[in-house]
Scaffold this active site. Structure first.
Site, PDB file in Angstrom:
ATOM      1  N   GLY A 102      24.033  34.712  41.130  1.00 44.45           N
ATOM      2  CA  GLY A 102      25.472  35.723  41.250  1.00 44.45           C
ATOM      3  C   GLY A 102      24.623  36.968  42.000  1.00 44.45           C
ATOM      4  O   GLY A 102      24.866  36.809  43.227  1.00 44.45           O
ATOM      5  N   THR A 131      33.699  38.327  41.315  1.00 43.91           N
ATOM      6  CA  THR A 131      35.090  39.198  41.451  1.00 43.91           C
ATOM      7  C   THR A 131      34.640  40.343  42.215  1.00 43.91           C
ATOM      8  O   THR A 131      33.714  41.121  41.949  1.00 43.91           O
ATOM      9  CB  THR A 131      35.530  39.511  40.085  1.00 43.91           C
ATOM     10  OG1 THR A 131      36.136  38.423  39.601  1.00 43.91           O
ATOM     11  CG2 THR A 131      36.823  40.659  40.133  1.00 43.91           C
ATOM     12  N   ASN A 142      33.587  33.766  29.579  1.00 46.54           N
ATOM     13  CA  ASN A 142      33.426  34.905  29.655  1.00 46.54           C
ATOM     14  C   ASN A 142      34.608  35.661  28.991  1.00 46.54           C
ATOM     15  O   ASN A 142      34.943  36.670  29.289  1.00 46.54           O
ATOM     16  CB  ASN A 142      33.583  35.456  31.188  1.00 46.54           C
ATOM     17  CG  ASN A 142      32.168  35.066  31.799  1.00 46.54           C
ATOM     18  OD1 ASN A 142      31.293  34.529  31.132  1.00 46.54           O
ATOM     19  ND2 ASN A 142      32.092  35.048  33.202  1.00 46.54           N
ATOM     20  N   GLN A 145      37.657  29.211  41.924  1.00 46.73           N
ATOM     21  CA  GLN A 145      37.844  29.339  40.536  1.00 46.73           C
ATOM     22  C   GLN A 145      38.958  29.683  40.161  1.00 46.73           C
ATOM     23  O   GLN A 145      39.548  30.624  40.456  1.00 46.73           O
ATOM     24  CB  GLN A 145      36.580  30.210  40.218  1.00 46.73           C
ATOM     25  CG  GLN A 145      36.386  30.308  38.538  1.00 46.73           C
ATOM     26  CD  GLN A 145      35.578  31.399  37.828  1.00 46.73           C
ATOM     27  OE1 GLN A 145      35.665  32.588  38.170  1.00 46.73           O
ATOM     28  NE2 GLN A 145      34.516  30.997  37.154  1.00 46.73           N
ATOM     29  N   TYR A 179      37.866  34.888  28.703  1.00 42.50           N
ATOM     30  CA  TYR A 179      39.398  34.515  29.400  1.00 42.50           C
ATOM     31  C   TYR A 179      39.974  33.671  28.691  1.00 42.50           C
ATOM     32  O   TYR A 179      39.378  32.839  27.575  1.00 42.50           O
ATOM     33  CB  TYR A 179      39.270  34.391  30.950  1.00 42.50           C
ATOM     34  CG  TYR A 179      38.544  35.636  31.387  1.00 42.50           C
ATOM     35  CD1 TYR A 179      39.119  37.056  31.525  1.00 42.50           C
ATOM     36  CD2 TYR A 179      37.218  35.516  32.005  1.00 42.50           C
ATOM     37  CE1 TYR A 179      38.600  37.946  31.691  1.00 42.50           C
ATOM     38  CE2 TYR A 179      36.504  36.696  32.564  1.00 42.50           C
ATOM     39  CZ  TYR A 179      37.272  37.931  32.289  1.00 42.50           C
ATOM     40  OH  TYR A 179      36.498  39.079  32.678  1.00 42.50           O
ATOM     41  N   ASN A 221      33.711  40.588  26.376  1.00 42.27           N
ATOM     42  CA  ASN A 221      35.048  40.502  26.235  1.00 42.27           C
ATOM     43  C   ASN A 221      35.350  40.294  24.583  1.00 42.27           C
ATOM     44  O   ASN A 221      36.480  39.584  24.448  1.00 42.27           O
ATOM     45  CB  ASN A 221      35.840  39.555  27.165  1.00 42.27           C
ATOM     46  CG  ASN A 221      36.088  40.210  28.316  1.00 42.27           C
ATOM     47  OD1 ASN A 221      36.353  41.254  28.608  1.00 42.27           O
ATOM     48  ND2 ASN A 221      36.115  39.349  29.725  1.00 42.27           N
ATOM     49  N   ARG A 257      33.484  25.788  33.753  1.00 40.17           N
ATOM     50  CA  ARG A 257      32.680  26.711  33.600  1.00 40.17           C
ATOM     51  C   ARG A 257      32.649  27.475  32.069  1.00 40.17           C
ATOM     52  O   ARG A 257      33.833  27.798  31.668  1.00 40.17           O
ATOM     53  CB  ARG A 257      32.912  28.104  34.434  1.00 40.17           C
ATOM     54  CG  ARG A 257      31.623  29.024  34.226  1.00 40.17           C
ATOM     55  CD  ARG A 257      31.502  30.187  35.277  1.00 40.17           C
ATOM     56  NE  ARG A 257      30.328  30.230  35.778  1.00 40.17           N
ATOM     57  CZ  ARG A 257      29.660  31.452  35.998  1.00 40.17           C
ATOM     58  NH1 ARG A 257      30.390  32.621  35.852  1.00 40.17           N
ATOM     59  NH2 ARG A 257      28.375  31.770  36.292  1.00 40.17           N
ATOM     60  N   HIS A 314      37.854  28.160  34.934  1.00 41.18           N
ATOM     61  CA  HIS A 314      37.097  29.127  34.338  1.00 41.18           C
ATOM     62  C   HIS A 314      37.560  29.223  32.834  1.00 41.18           C
ATOM     63  O   HIS A 314      38.486  29.607  32.444  1.00 41.18           O
ATOM     64  CB  HIS A 314      37.766  30.289  35.157  1.00 41.18           C
ATOM     65  CG  HIS A 314      36.679  31.721  34.661  1.00 41.18           C
ATOM     66  ND1 HIS A 314      35.664  31.916  33.870  1.00 41.18           N
ATOM     67  CD2 HIS A 314      36.621  32.909  35.198  1.00 41.18           C
ATOM     68  CE1 HIS A 314      35.085  33.032  33.849  1.00 41.18           C
ATOM     69  NE2 HIS A 314      35.851  33.680  34.617  1.00 41.18           N
TER      70      HIS A 314
HETATM   71  C1  LIG Z   1      30.165  41.451  40.460  1.00 38.19           C
HETATM   72  C2  LIG Z   1      30.318  40.220  39.540  1.00 38.19           C
HETATM   73  C3  LIG Z   1      31.411  39.648  39.340  1.00 38.19           C
HETATM   74  C4  LIG Z   1      31.752  38.513  38.564  1.00 38.19           C
HETATM   75  N1  LIG Z   1      32.905  37.795  38.592  1.00 38.19           N
HETATM   76  C5  LIG Z   1      32.920  36.589  38.068  1.00 38.19           C
HETATM   77  C6  LIG Z   1      33.861  35.924  37.995  1.00 38.19           C
HETATM   78  O1  LIG Z   1      34.946  36.113  38.743  1.00 38.19           O
HETATM   79  N2  LIG Z   1      34.089  34.678  37.308  1.00 38.19           N
HETATM   80  C7  LIG Z   1      32.861  34.218  36.675  1.00 38.19           C
HETATM   81  O2  LIG Z   1      32.964  33.110  35.995  1.00 38.19           O
HETATM   82  N3  LIG Z   1      31.777  35.145  36.600  1.00 38.19           N
HETATM   83  C8  LIG Z   1      31.874  36.357  37.273  1.00 38.19           C
HETATM   84  N4  LIG Z   1      30.676  37.088  37.145  1.00 38.19           N
HETATM   85  C9  LIG Z   1      29.340  36.593  36.613  1.00 38.19           C
HETATM   86  C10 LIG Z   1      28.535  35.762  37.584  1.00 38.19           C
HETATM   87  O3  LIG Z   1      29.227  34.532  37.981  1.00 38.19           O
HETATM   88  C11 LIG Z   1      27.265  35.265  36.940  1.00 38.19           C
HETATM   89  O4  LIG Z   1      27.703  34.554  35.827  1.00 38.19           O
HETATM   90  C12 LIG Z   1      26.358  36.516  36.720  1.00 38.19           C
HETATM   91  O5  LIG Z   1      26.186  37.469  37.657  1.00 38.19           O
HETATM   92  C13 LIG Z   1      24.910  35.983  36.116  1.00 38.19           C
HETATM   93  O6  LIG Z   1      24.137  35.328  37.009  1.00 38.19           O
HETATM   94  P1  LIG Z   1      22.875  36.092  38.116  1.00 38.19           P
HETATM   95  O7  LIG Z   1      22.036  36.768  37.077  1.00 38.19           O
HETATM   96  O8  LIG Z   1      22.614  35.041  38.914  1.00 38.19           O
HETATM   97  O9  LIG Z   1      23.623  37.286  38.738  1.00 38.19           O
HETATM   98  C14 LIG Z   1      30.660  38.094  37.790  1.00 38.19           C
HETATM   99  C15 LIG Z   1      29.465  38.911  37.987  1.00 38.19           C
HETATM  100  C16 LIG Z   1      29.351  40.038  38.751  1.00 38.19           C
HETATM  101  C17 LIG Z   1      27.854  40.638  38.885  1.00 38.19           C
END
Ligand SMILES: Cc1cc2nc3c(=O)[nH]c(=O)nc-3n(C[C@H](O)[C@H](O)[C@H](O)COP(=O)(O)O)c2cc1C
Length: 364
Positions: free
Chosen positions: A321, A37, A188, A110, A190, A245, A237, A185
């Site tokens: 991410g 996001t 997390n 997603q 939701y 949350n 996912r 999704h």
């Molecule tokens: C800015 C940001 C926005 C995120 N938005 C979502 C999202 O929209 N949907 C989702 O499933 N996870 C979201 N996440 C979680 C990431 O998909 C990911 O699981 C998380 O960053 C851990 O991975 P990483 O260690 O490689 O960053 C978000 C994470 C960040 C940092």
């Protein structure tokens, strides 16, 4: 030295750079851009025109998963997140998928419904909906600044088919927008996760209680989305150990093993688990035995641990991410063993171009 021994001594290609066949899609590597996001949608929750540049810059991922995109107004929980329920949103997404495809990239959308992680300010004054009337802790960022989350309204049994329909329609719209597939999704905290885990689901009807009942809605949604896209273009996912949350479950291993087996029976193309390998109850190796399709792992992986996860057989693909957010050319940087850009947390959820489309690529 014989050619045979030279070949034997050649270093093995890094697993992350092996191509991969994901259902009908040929992925050029095993590096996935995780859904993120970025809260930059414009009026009408239409993707920002800048998103075309942002995603195109990252098209060297084997697969991009878009930021969570609400399937309905009711599914929105944060300001400026894009939707996939209006003609304007579909038109804007179409430009993005075309730009990614021109670069040879592949992209899933997603599909997102936040459930109780919302606020009446984002719901035209109505209460957010959830499996049960249990308030999460914390605040929502509304147009008037942060506000405490409220106690949601438990969905009536008669409203459940409408939720399934929102996801079905979202998938149809994603298809019209040119996506290669969709990720549901279910992570997390939701809506679908709220149904799955017993800390947030205390229903006494067919959608609560036993694990079978708690995964009923997630599976109905998955079937509806399969009906639109075909099972080999649908992923799901989960975040089995996530507490984000206000989430909890009395037996994550049992709950998510069951869900993984049932999703496997439905034949979806991948299961995507956010479950950092450093976590005490890291479930990925077990989920591997429960789900027959492609397994994507995510959560704090770097190049070395990503390669190791594939080499050990624990995963097929690794999602990144924050590293991808800050490095549009992440695969290239991994390949070159180059230094990564540092992420700027202050612009994760605001800043227009800044911290969005202005992270440099190597040599830029
Ligand atoms: C800015 C940001 C926005 C995120 N938005 C979502 C999202 O929209 N949907 C989702 O499933 N996870 C979201 N996440 C979680 C990431 O998909 C990911 O699981 C998380 O960053 C851990 O991975 P990483 O260690 O490689 O960053 C978000 C994470 C960040 C940092």
């Amino acid at each position: 030295m014989s050619p045979t021994s030279a070949a034997a001594k050649a270093p093995a290609a890094e697993p992350l750079f092996e191509p991969y066949q994901l259902g009908p899609l040929h992925l050029s590597n095993r590096i996935v851009m995780a859904p993120m996001t970025r809260s930059r949608a414009i009026d009408g929750n239409v993707p920002n025109p800048l998103a075309e540049t942002y995603y195109r810059q990252r098209a060297s991922a084997g697969l991009i998963i878009s930021e969570g995109s609400q399937v309905s107004q009711q599914g929105q929980g944060y300001i400026r997140t894009p939707g996939i329920h209006s003609p304007e949103q579909i038109a804007a997404w179409r430009k993005i998928t075309a730009a990614v495809a021109r670069e040879g990239g592949k992209m899933f959308l997603q599909l997102w419904h936040v459930g109780r992680i919302s606020h009446p300010d984002l719901q035209g004054g109505s209460l957010p909906v959830a499996p049960s009337a249990i308030a999460p802790d914390g605040e929502v960022f509304t147009f008037e600044g942060p506000k405490k989350m409220v106690t949601p309204r438990a969905l009536e049994l008669s409203e459940i088919p409408g939720i399934v329909e929102q996801f079905r329609k979202g998938a149809e719209n994603a298809k019209a927008a040119g996506f290669d597939g969709v990720e549901i999704h279910g992570a997390n905290g939701y809506l679908l996760d709220q149904f799955t885990r017993d800390g947030s689901n205390q229903r006494t009807d067919a959608y609560g209680g036993s694990i079978e009942n708690r995964v009923r809605l997630p599976l109905e949604v998955t079937q509806a989305v399969i009906d639109v896209f075909g099972k080999d273009r649908v992923g799901y996912r989960i975040s089995p150990n996530g507490a984000y949350n206000s989430m909890s479950d009395s037996n994550p291993r049992e709950t998510f093993s069951h869900l993984a087996r049932r999703l496997s029976d439905l034949g979806i193309v991948y299961l995507h688990t956010f479950d950092p390998p450093s976590g005490a109850n890291h479930l990925a190796p077990h989920l591997r035995t429960q789900f027959k399709g492609t397994l994507i792992v995510n959560g704090g992986y770097d190049e070395a641990s990503g390669n190791a996860a594939i080499a050990s057989g624990e995963a097929d693909l690794v999602a990144y991410g924050v590293p991808f957010l800050a490095n549009p050319d992440l695969p290239h940087r991994f390949d070159r063993k180059a230094k990564l850009n540092a992420p700027d947390q202050a612009t994760f959820y605001s800043g227009e171009e800044k911290g969005y489309t202005d992270y440099p690529s190597l040599g830029a």
